[in-house]
Write a protein that holds these residues in place. Sequence first.
Motif, PDB file in Angstrom:
ATOM      1  N   PRO A 136       0.784  -1.240   0.000  1.00 43.83           N
ATOM      2  CA  PRO A 136       0.000   0.000   0.000  1.00 43.83           C
ATOM      3  C   PRO A 136       0.816   1.291   0.000  1.00 43.83           C
ATOM      4  CG  PRO A 136      -0.957  -1.560   1.529  1.00 43.83           C
ATOM      5  CD  PRO A 136       0.360  -2.139   1.089  1.00 43.83           C
ATOM      6  N   MET A 137       1.959   1.297   0.732  1.00 45.00           N
ATOM      7  CA  MET A 137       2.700   2.539   0.915  1.00 45.00           C
ATOM      8  C   MET A 137       4.122   2.414   0.373  1.00 45.00           C
ATOM      9  SD  MET A 137       0.225   4.023   2.518  1.00 45.00           S
ATOM     10  CE  MET A 137       0.854   5.531   3.252  1.00 45.00           C
ATOM     11  N   LEU A 138       4.574   3.427  -0.377  1.00 46.13           N
ATOM     12  CA  LEU A 138       5.973   3.532  -0.774  1.00 46.13           C
ATOM     13  C   LEU A 138       6.546   4.731  -0.031  1.00 46.13           C
ATOM     14  CD1 LEU A 138       8.350   2.625  -2.548  1.00 46.13           C
ATOM     15  CD2 LEU A 138       7.485   4.141  -4.342  1.00 46.13           C
ATOM     16  N   ALA A 139       7.123   4.456   1.135  1.00 45.31           N
ATOM     17  CA  ALA A 139       7.612   5.529   2.011  1.00 45.31           C
ATOM     18  C   ALA A 139       9.110   5.741   1.794  1.00 45.31           C
ATOM     19  CB  ALA A 139       7.295   5.195   3.466  1.00 45.31           C
ATOM     20  N   THR A 140       9.948   5.116   2.601  1.00 42.50           N
ATOM     21  CA  THR A 140      11.395   5.239   2.392  1.00 42.50           C
ATOM     22  C   THR A 140      11.830   4.515   1.125  1.00 42.50           C
ATOM     23  OG1 THR A 140      11.888   3.237   3.659  1.00 42.50           O
ATOM     24  CG2 THR A 140      11.785   5.323   4.884  1.00 42.50           C
ATOM     25  N   GLY A 141      11.037   3.531   0.720  1.00 45.12           N
ATOM     26  CA  GLY A 141      11.396   2.726  -0.440  1.00 45.12           C
ATOM     27  C   GLY A 141      12.228   1.512  -0.091  1.00 45.12           C
ATOM     28  N   HIS A 142      12.637   1.380   1.176  1.00 48.28           N
ATOM     29  CA  HIS A 142      13.514   0.271   1.574  1.00 48.28           C
ATOM     30  C   HIS A 142      12.854  -1.085   1.339  1.00 48.28           C
ATOM     31  CE1 HIS A 142      15.700   3.220   4.515  1.00 48.28           C
ATOM     32  NE2 HIS A 142      15.992   3.429   3.242  1.00 48.28           N
ATOM     33  N   ALA A 144      10.290  -1.842  -0.660  1.00 50.02           N
ATOM     34  CA  ALA A 144      10.058  -2.064  -2.085  1.00 50.02           C
ATOM     35  C   ALA A 144      11.339  -2.493  -2.786  1.00 50.02           C
ATOM     36  CB  ALA A 144       9.500  -0.795  -2.729  1.00 50.02           C
ATOM     37  N   VAL A 145      12.430  -1.804  -2.497  1.00 52.58           N
ATOM     38  CA  VAL A 145      13.711  -2.141  -3.127  1.00 52.58           C
ATOM     39  C   VAL A 145      14.155  -3.538  -2.716  1.00 52.58           C
ATOM     40  CG1 VAL A 145      16.175  -1.578  -3.181  1.00 52.58           C
ATOM     41  CG2 VAL A 145      14.475   0.242  -3.421  1.00 52.58           C
ATOM     42  N   ALA A 146      14.015  -3.861  -1.420  1.00 50.91           N
ATOM     43  CA  ALA A 146      14.415  -5.186  -0.944  1.00 50.91           C
ATOM     44  C   ALA A 146      13.591  -6.279  -1.615  1.00 50.91           C
ATOM     45  CB  ALA A 146      14.263  -5.266   0.573  1.00 50.91           C
ATOM     46  N   ALA A 147      12.290  -6.049  -1.759  1.00 53.21           N
ATOM     47  CA  ALA A 147      11.432  -7.038  -2.404  1.00 53.21           C
ATOM     48  C   ALA A 147      11.792  -7.201  -3.875  1.00 53.21           C
ATOM     49  CB  ALA A 147       9.967  -6.630  -2.259  1.00 53.21           C
ATOM     50  N   LEU A 148      11.982  -6.098  -4.564  1.00 56.98           N
ATOM     51  CA  LEU A 148      12.336  -6.167  -5.984  1.00 56.98           C
ATOM     52  C   LEU A 148      13.710  -6.807  -6.182  1.00 56.98           C
ATOM     53  CD1 LEU A 148      10.998  -2.675  -7.104  1.00 56.98           C
ATOM     54  CD2 LEU A 148      10.067  -4.898  -7.765  1.00 56.98           C
ATOM     55  N   ASP A 149      14.656  -6.480  -5.297  1.00 58.52           N
ATOM     56  CA  ASP A 149      15.974  -7.111  -5.369  1.00 58.52           C
ATOM     57  C   ASP A 149      15.855  -8.625  -5.283  1.00 58.52           C
ATOM     58  OD1 ASP A 149      17.298  -4.688  -5.516  1.00 58.52           O
ATOM     59  OD2 ASP A 149      17.906  -4.658  -3.403  1.00 58.52           O
ATOM     60  N   ARG A 150      15.085  -9.073  -4.307  1.00 57.13           N
ATOM     61  CA  ARG A 150      14.951 -10.511  -4.043  1.00 57.13           C
ATOM     62  C   ARG A 150      14.260 -11.222  -5.203  1.00 57.13           C
ATOM     63  NH1 ARG A 150      15.526 -15.119  -2.572  1.00 57.13           N
ATOM     64  NH2 ARG A 150      15.135 -15.965  -0.492  1.00 57.13           N
ATOM     65  N   ILE A 151      13.188 -10.638  -5.707  1.00 56.05           N
ATOM     66  CA  ILE A 151      12.457 -11.264  -6.806  1.00 56.05           C
ATOM     67  C   ILE A 151      13.271 -11.220  -8.093  1.00 56.05           C
ATOM     68  CG2 ILE A 151      10.381 -11.090  -8.231  1.00 56.05           C
ATOM     69  CD1 ILE A 151       8.959 -10.001  -5.700  1.00 56.05           C
ATOM     70  N   ALA A 152      14.025 -10.135  -8.293  1.00 56.43           N
ATOM     71  CA  ALA A 152      14.846 -10.005  -9.503  1.00 56.43           C
ATOM     72  C   ALA A 152      15.901 -11.101  -9.590  1.00 56.43           C
ATOM     73  CB  ALA A 152      15.499  -8.631  -9.552  1.00 56.43           C
ATOM     74  N   GLU A 153      16.305 -11.650  -8.454  1.00 59.97           N
ATOM     75  CA  GLU A 153      17.273 -12.750  -8.450  1.00 59.97           C
ATOM     76  C   GLU A 153      16.755 -13.948  -9.237  1.00 59.97           C
ATOM     77  OE1 GLU A 153      18.038 -13.727  -4.408  1.00 59.97           O
ATOM     78  OE2 GLU A 153      18.976 -11.796  -3.922  1.00 59.97           O
ATOM     79  N   HIS A 154      15.430 -14.079  -9.315  1.00 54.67           N
ATOM     80  CA  HIS A 154      14.814 -15.207 -10.016  1.00 54.67           C
ATOM     81  C   HIS A 154      14.499 -14.886 -11.471  1.00 54.67           C
ATOM     82  CE1 HIS A 154      14.181 -17.641  -6.309  1.00 54.67           C
ATOM     83  NE2 HIS A 154      14.225 -16.443  -5.753  1.00 54.67           N
ATOM     84  N   ARG A 155      14.902 -13.712 -11.929  1.00 53.18           N
ATOM     85  CA  ARG A 155      14.789 -13.292 -13.333  1.00 53.18           C
ATOM     86  C   ARG A 155      13.378 -13.452 -13.913  1.00 53.18           C
ATOM     87  NH1 ARG A 155      19.729 -12.149 -15.198  1.00 53.18           N
ATOM     88  NH2 ARG A 155      21.542 -12.999 -14.107  1.00 53.18           N
ATOM     89  N   GLY A 170      10.598   7.950  -1.564  1.00 50.61           N
ATOM     90  CA  GLY A 170      10.464   6.540  -1.917  1.00 50.61           C
ATOM     91  C   GLY A 170      10.604   6.302  -3.402  1.00 50.61           C
ATOM     92  N   LEU A 171       9.985   7.171  -4.196  1.00 53.77           N
ATOM     93  CA  LEU A 171      10.086   7.033  -5.649  1.00 53.77           C
ATOM     94  C   LEU A 171      11.528   7.183  -6.118  1.00 53.77           C
ATOM     95  CD1 LEU A 171       6.919   9.058  -6.706  1.00 53.77           C
ATOM     96  CD2 LEU A 171       7.250   6.587  -6.939  1.00 53.77           C
ATOM     97  N   ALA A 172      12.266   8.104  -5.502  1.00 52.03           N
ATOM     98  CA  ALA A 172      13.668   8.313  -5.874  1.00 52.03           C
ATOM     99  C   ALA A 172      14.515   7.099  -5.516  1.00 52.03           C
ATOM    100  CB  ALA A 172      14.209   9.567  -5.194  1.00 52.03           C
ATOM    101  N   ALA A 173      14.263   6.535  -4.329  1.00 51.25           N
ATOM    102  CA  ALA A 173      15.023   5.364  -3.899  1.00 51.25           C
ATOM    103  C   ALA A 173      14.769   4.181  -4.827  1.00 51.25           C
ATOM    104  CB  ALA A 173      14.654   5.005  -2.461  1.00 51.25           C
ATOM    105  N   LEU A 174      13.526   3.990  -5.206  1.00 50.68           N
ATOM    106  CA  LEU A 174      13.193   2.872  -6.087  1.00 50.68           C
ATOM    107  C   LEU A 174      13.787   3.091  -7.478  1.00 50.68           C
ATOM    108  CD1 LEU A 174       9.807   1.040  -6.024  1.00 50.68           C
ATOM    109  CD2 LEU A 174      11.099   1.283  -8.134  1.00 50.68           C
TER     110      LEU A 174
END
Length: 213
Positions: A136-142, A144-155, A170-174
């Motif tokens: 629901p929320m993109l605040a610091t972005g931490h 979101a980035v961690a989730a995307l990093d982890r899922i991206a490992e599976h290509r 948050g948008l800038a961090a992502l």
Amino acid sequence: MASDNSTVHLVEHPLVQHKITLMRRKDASTNTFRRLVHEVSALMAYEVLRDVATHEVDVDTPLERTTGRVIDGKKLVFASILRAGTGILDGMLEVVPSARVGHIGLYRDPKTLVVVEYYFKMPADLPDRDVIVVDPMLATGHSAVAALDRIAEHRPKSLKFVCLVSCPEGLAALARAHPDVPVYTAAIDRQLDEHGYILPGLGDAGDRIFGTK
């Protein structure tokens, strides 16, 4: 509509904006808030899935045989960041009930704001699947980035991120971490406060969805 950042899509449909405004009200009950998250998520799914792949099938109408186009929901994965992502997940599954579901459990250390992973379960064969990460929320972005990093490992075949409310930080961090991942949001709020909450925001979405505060 896209923002100045071409990967950020601000969903400005009047129904979405109306319901986001109702969600912001501090006196909205748990039941009302949960219902609104569900409704906004279902409405946003139409925009998020605008470019989803389709294929042609034969169909018998009451009058004759014709052809039509359908999506392959089994190739679509909604990846929910626990626990608050569940609210968006339910709304989107109403639109695409055949989609697969993944979960990633993350929490933000209240002192350091560092993200800690405690659970990860995704469908098999992610390289063949389009993955939409929801929170629901993109605040610091931490998170979101961690989730995307982890899922991206599976290509996965593709990645998108969907949230209800975001902020510039948050948008800038992502964007720094995943510049090619499209972001869909219903609001870009002013800023974060000293505790990492979005202003004006709508409070802690998880607590409001589940009535835990």
